[in-house]
Write a protein that holds these residues in place. Structure first.
Motif, PDB file in Angstrom:
ATOM      1  N   PRO A   1      -4.391  10.865   1.735  1.00  0.00           N
ATOM      2  CA  PRO A   1      -4.238  10.074   2.897  1.00  0.00           C
ATOM      3  C   PRO A   1      -5.450  10.036   3.742  1.00  0.00           C
ATOM      4  O   PRO A   1      -6.153  10.767   4.082  1.00  0.00           O
ATOM      5  N   SER A   2      -5.530   8.533   4.186  1.00  0.00           N
ATOM      6  CA  SER A   2      -6.708   8.464   5.330  1.00  0.00           C
ATOM      7  C   SER A   2      -6.392   9.018   6.572  1.00  0.00           C
ATOM      8  O   SER A   2      -5.160   9.302   7.029  1.00  0.00           O
ATOM      9  N   PRO A   3      -7.507   9.570   7.364  1.00  0.00           N
ATOM     10  CA  PRO A   3      -7.057  10.321   8.760  1.00  0.00           C
ATOM     11  C   PRO A   3      -6.645   9.323   9.897  1.00  0.00           C
ATOM     12  O   PRO A   3      -6.253   9.793  10.914  1.00  0.00           O
ATOM     13  N   ASN A   4      -7.161   8.055   9.564  1.00  0.00           N
ATOM     14  CA  ASN A   4      -6.776   7.347  10.697  1.00  0.00           C
ATOM     15  C   ASN A   4      -6.536   5.872  10.432  1.00  0.00           C
ATOM     16  O   ASN A   4      -6.687   4.838  11.479  1.00  0.00           O
ATOM     17  N   LEU A   5      -6.181   5.407   9.260  1.00  0.00           N
ATOM     18  CA  LEU A   5      -5.592   4.135   8.921  1.00  0.00           C
ATOM     19  C   LEU A   5      -4.086   4.241   8.354  1.00  0.00           C
ATOM     20  O   LEU A   5      -3.841   4.991   7.492  1.00  0.00           O
ATOM     21  N   PHE A   6      -3.343   3.284   8.931  1.00  0.00           N
ATOM     22  CA  PHE A   6      -1.792   3.596   8.835  1.00  0.00           C
ATOM     23  C   PHE A   6      -1.343   2.208   8.593  1.00  0.00           C
ATOM     24  O   PHE A   6      -2.108   1.041   8.743  1.00  0.00           O
ATOM     25  N   VAL A   7      -0.255   1.948   7.824  1.00  0.00           N
ATOM     26  CA  VAL A   7       0.261   0.650   7.476  1.00  0.00           C
ATOM     27  C   VAL A   7       1.847   0.855   7.948  1.00  0.00           C
ATOM     28  O   VAL A   7       2.592   1.643   7.370  1.00  0.00           O
ATOM     29  N   ALA A   8       2.225  -0.276   8.009  1.00  0.00           N
ATOM     30  CA  ALA A   8       3.982  -0.569   8.272  1.00  0.00           C
ATOM     31  C   ALA A   8       4.193  -2.034   7.804  1.00  0.00           C
ATOM     32  O   ALA A   8       3.588  -3.036   7.823  1.00  0.00           O
ATOM     33  N   GLY A   9       5.415  -2.104   7.779  1.00  0.00           N
ATOM     34  CA  GLY A   9       6.085  -3.512   7.421  1.00  0.00           C
ATOM     35  C   GLY A   9       5.904  -3.885   6.085  1.00  0.00           C
ATOM     36  O   GLY A   9       6.038  -2.809   5.326  1.00  0.00           O
TER      37      GLY A   9
ATOM     38  N   LEU B   1       0.897  -1.216   0.098  1.00  0.00           N
ATOM     39  CA  LEU B   1       0.026  -0.045   0.070  1.00  0.00           C
ATOM     40  C   LEU B   1       0.780   1.304   0.035  1.00  0.00           C
ATOM     41  O   LEU B   1       1.879   1.282   0.753  1.00  0.00           O
ATOM     42  N   LYS B   2       0.401   2.082  -0.867  1.00  0.00           N
ATOM     43  CA  LYS B   2       1.163   3.548  -0.815  1.00  0.00           C
ATOM     44  C   LYS B   2       1.058   4.170   0.471  1.00  0.00           C
ATOM     45  O   LYS B   2      -0.154   4.420   0.985  1.00  0.00           O
ATOM     46  N   VAL B   3       2.148   4.987   0.815  1.00  0.00           N
ATOM     47  CA  VAL B   3       2.104   5.517   2.077  1.00  0.00           C
ATOM     48  C   VAL B   3       2.849   7.151   1.722  1.00  0.00           C
ATOM     49  O   VAL B   3       3.569   7.249   0.740  1.00  0.00           O
ATOM     50  N   ASN B   4       2.648   7.864   2.877  1.00  0.00           N
ATOM     51  CA  ASN B   4       3.469   9.192   2.869  1.00  0.00           C
ATOM     52  C   ASN B   4       4.354   9.173   4.057  1.00  0.00           C
ATOM     53  O   ASN B   4       4.489   8.040   4.689  1.00  0.00           O
ATOM     54  N   GLU B   5       4.956  10.174   4.398  1.00  0.00           N
ATOM     55  CA  GLU B   5       6.140  10.099   5.552  1.00  0.00           C
ATOM     56  C   GLU B   5       5.268   9.886   7.147  1.00  0.00           C
ATOM     57  O   GLU B   5       6.059   9.641   7.844  1.00  0.00           O
ATOM     58  N   ASN B   6       4.232   9.901   7.146  1.00  0.00           N
ATOM     59  CA  ASN B   6       3.212   9.417   8.202  1.00  0.00           C
ATOM     60  C   ASN B   6       2.600   8.298   8.181  1.00  0.00           C
ATOM     61  O   ASN B   6       1.924   7.712   9.237  1.00  0.00           O
ATOM     62  N   ALA B   7       3.042   7.553   7.236  1.00  0.00           N
ATOM     63  CA  ALA B   7       2.527   6.036   7.533  1.00  0.00           C
ATOM     64  C   ALA B   7       0.982   5.986   6.933  1.00  0.00           C
ATOM     65  O   ALA B   7       0.472   4.554   6.921  1.00  0.00           O
ATOM     66  N   ALA B   8       0.400   6.880   6.433  1.00  0.00           N
ATOM     67  CA  ALA B   8      -1.100   6.856   6.019  1.00  0.00           C
ATOM     68  C   ALA B   8      -1.492   5.859   4.917  1.00  0.00           C
ATOM     69  O   ALA B   8      -0.389   6.239   3.942  1.00  0.00           O
ATOM     70  N   VAL B   9      -2.189   5.290   4.793  1.00  0.00           N
ATOM     71  CA  VAL B   9      -2.865   4.561   3.668  1.00  0.00           C
ATOM     72  C   VAL B   9      -3.658   5.495   2.823  1.00  0.00           C
ATOM     73  O   VAL B   9      -4.111   6.672   3.335  1.00  0.00           O
ATOM     74  N   HIS B  10      -3.316   5.658   1.613  1.00  0.00           N
ATOM     75  CA  HIS B  10      -3.799   6.341   0.815  1.00  0.00           C
ATOM     76  C   HIS B  10      -4.936   5.960  -0.362  1.00  0.00           C
ATOM     77  O   HIS B  10      -4.925   4.671  -0.715  1.00  0.00           O
ATOM     78  N   PHE B  11      -6.125   6.753  -0.474  1.00  0.00           N
ATOM     79  CA  PHE B  11      -7.044   6.395  -1.305  1.00  0.00           C
ATOM     80  C   PHE B  11      -7.350   7.471  -2.386  1.00  0.00           C
ATOM     81  O   PHE B  11      -7.573   8.692  -2.083  1.00  0.00           O
ATOM     82  N   GLY B  12      -7.066   7.298  -3.569  1.00  0.00           N
ATOM     83  CA  GLY B  12      -7.300   8.188  -4.684  1.00  0.00           C
ATOM     84  C   GLY B  12      -6.299   9.354  -4.600  1.00  0.00           C
ATOM     85  O   GLY B  12      -6.716  10.396  -4.780  1.00  0.00           O
ATOM     86  N   GLY B  13      -5.223   9.158  -3.932  1.00  0.00           N
ATOM     87  CA  GLY B  13      -4.026  10.149  -3.596  1.00  0.00           C
ATOM     88  C   GLY B  13      -4.217  10.919  -2.390  1.00  0.00           C
ATOM     89  O   GLY B  13      -3.286  11.649  -1.987  1.00  0.00           O
TER      90      GLY B  13
END
Length: 470
Positions: free
Chosen positions: A417-425, A403-415
């Protein structure tokens, strides 16, 4: 059935998930961690690790000399062939210089790194007791801090509302939380998905000859469900951490002991008796994880590492003994290779060797001339009996589609970032690792983004609590 809500829900049970849970708890959030595996198999692929790659500008505790940011970046750039997000890669590199004190606080102990055959005394910090000890230390710390831990808890669906996490489902059970961290690994144990990604050659599924070095529990269920739900994906489903491992290794959880580290000291041939890649391209820790993919592209997904007695004592002895013969023709017959073709391959290689000063600890001047593919370093003729061979197959550790992320590890939908869903590893490693691998960087990515995701999830939960109270 709905379960009681927590501030932060962490889905996964390996290094990245544990780092996220610990960081969120340290930030004051209530945390629940869901591990799909039973307690005795907890930790995912992290249990099979040994170290993480660390930037440092001078000697630091267990790290010698220096390994500055730019050298680390160039190493990563080389193995990925530029298929990496530089911003996120450099964030990972910089974070690697400051994480060890935090890790120690949670019970992780380090030992002086191995030297000699592995060449990582300068770049990698080794865990005392390996990855299993690290995982156990993190679980003890999490329990002590009050993290709720559930085993045998495979999440099969995520509820979303316009990119916002609402709840996770385990069968009919529904678990709500103000924020969530996804750290449930890739899809390397999902044979059907691997088949779909790799396809067929001559009517045979390529992936059916793959062995899984890591956990059997990484089925990619959450990864697939998130992509199907519109989360932005990154990476190639055929790119992965794939090592050429002993063909006799178990189907799952063979781990580090299934590696055969003599490839750079001899030649590698396919089942037709032909060489197919430069065995001496670079140091083994920078190249060992390309050989699984290389073997996967050969007939029958099998290769044979051939050495002579001069190589003995220069690499970590494998768990299983190799095939041994007093002559090369006898070795070919034992392996079931065409003797004429094999002997021609060896003769051409031996004739092309230009032996200088052999030194396996440096990029030496022993090379081939006029040979395709070349052997760039450590090229010595195979001429000293007895001779040895190891049959090798692709050993998949983890996949890079994520899953694509930014520097805050946020999951993205249509570019966005989600306000409360994150991803790691592993579920986001493809942002940094588009292809290739260098030893220890997977744990560095997991530690960096696990800590970021946990911190950001705690902040998101706090915002959600304030919003709910308003």
């Amino acid at each position: 059935m709905d379960s009681g809500a927590v501030d932060v829900l962490v889905i996964g049970g390996g290094n990245a998930a544990l780092c996220a849970a610990l960081m969120a708890r340290e930030a004051g959030a209530s945390v629940m961690l869901l591990e799909a595996a039973p307690r005795e198999w907890r930790g995912g692929n992290s249990s099979h690790t040994r170290n993480l790659r660390c930037m440092h500008d001078g000697p630091q505790d267990v790290l010698v000399d220096s390994y500055p940011e730019e050298e680390y970046w160039q190493d990563l750039l080389k193995v990925t062939s530029g298929i990496t997000d530089e911003k996120l890669a450099r964030l990972t590199i910089r974070a690697s210089s400051t994480c060890r004190d935090w890790m120690r606080k949670h019970g992780v102990r380090f030992q002086p790194p191995l030297s000699g055959a592995l060449h990582v005394a300068r770049t990698n910090a080794f865990f005392m007791g390996g990855g299993k000890a690290l995982v156990n230390a993190y679980y003890r710390s999490a329990e002590r801090l009050g993290v709720q831990i559930r085993y045998n808890a495979p999440v099969d669906a995520i509820e979303l509302d316009d990119g916002r996490f609402v709840a996770a489902r385990i069968g009919t059970e529904r678990i709500t939380a103000r924020s969530c961290v996804l750290a449930a690994g890739g899809f390397e144990s999902n044979r059907e998905w691997l088949r779909e990604a790799w396809g067929q050659v001559n009517g045979e599924w390529v992936a059916d000859n793959f062995l899984i070095r890591g956990t059997r529990f990484n089925m990619g269920v959450l990864l697939k469900s998130m992509i199907d739900a519109g989360a932005d994906a990154i990476g190639d489903p055929t790119q992965c951490h794939s090592v050429a491992i002993d063909a006799r290794a178990p189907l799952y959880d063979g781990g580090i002991c299934t590696r055969v580290d003599c490839v750079s000291l001899g030649i590698m041939v396919n089942r037709n008796g032909h060489r197919f890649y430069d065995e001496g391209e670079d140091f083994w820790p920078k190249r060992y994880a390309i050989w699984g993919r290389l073997v996967a592209q050969e007939p029958g997904q099998i290769g044979y590492s051939i050495i002579d007695s001069k190589a003995i004592g220069r690499f970590m002895p494998p768990v299983f003994p190799g095939v041994k013969a007093q002559t090369l023709p006898e070795l070919a017959r034992q392996l079931g290779l065409n003797e004429t073709t094999f002997m021609r391959t060896v003769a051409e290689y031996n004739a092309a060797c230009r032996v200088g000063t052999f030194d396996h600890s440096v990029l030496d001047d022993c090379h081939t001339e006029g040979l395709t593919p070349p052997k760039t370093h450590w090229a010595l003729p195979l001429d000293t009996a007895p001779f040895y061979a190891y049959a090798l197959r692709p050993g998949i550790t983890f996949t890079y589609l994520g899953l694509k992320v930014n520097e805050n590890a946020a999951v993205h939908f249509g570019g966005q970032p989600s306000p409360n869903l994150f991803v790691a590893g592993e579920m986001m490693a493809g942002n940094v690792l588009g292809k290739g691998y260098t030893a220890g960087v997977g744990m560095t990515i997991g530690t960096t983004f696990g800590r970021i995701a946990g911190k950001q999830a705690a902040k998101a939960a706090q915002r959600g609590a304030i919003h709910a109270a308003a």
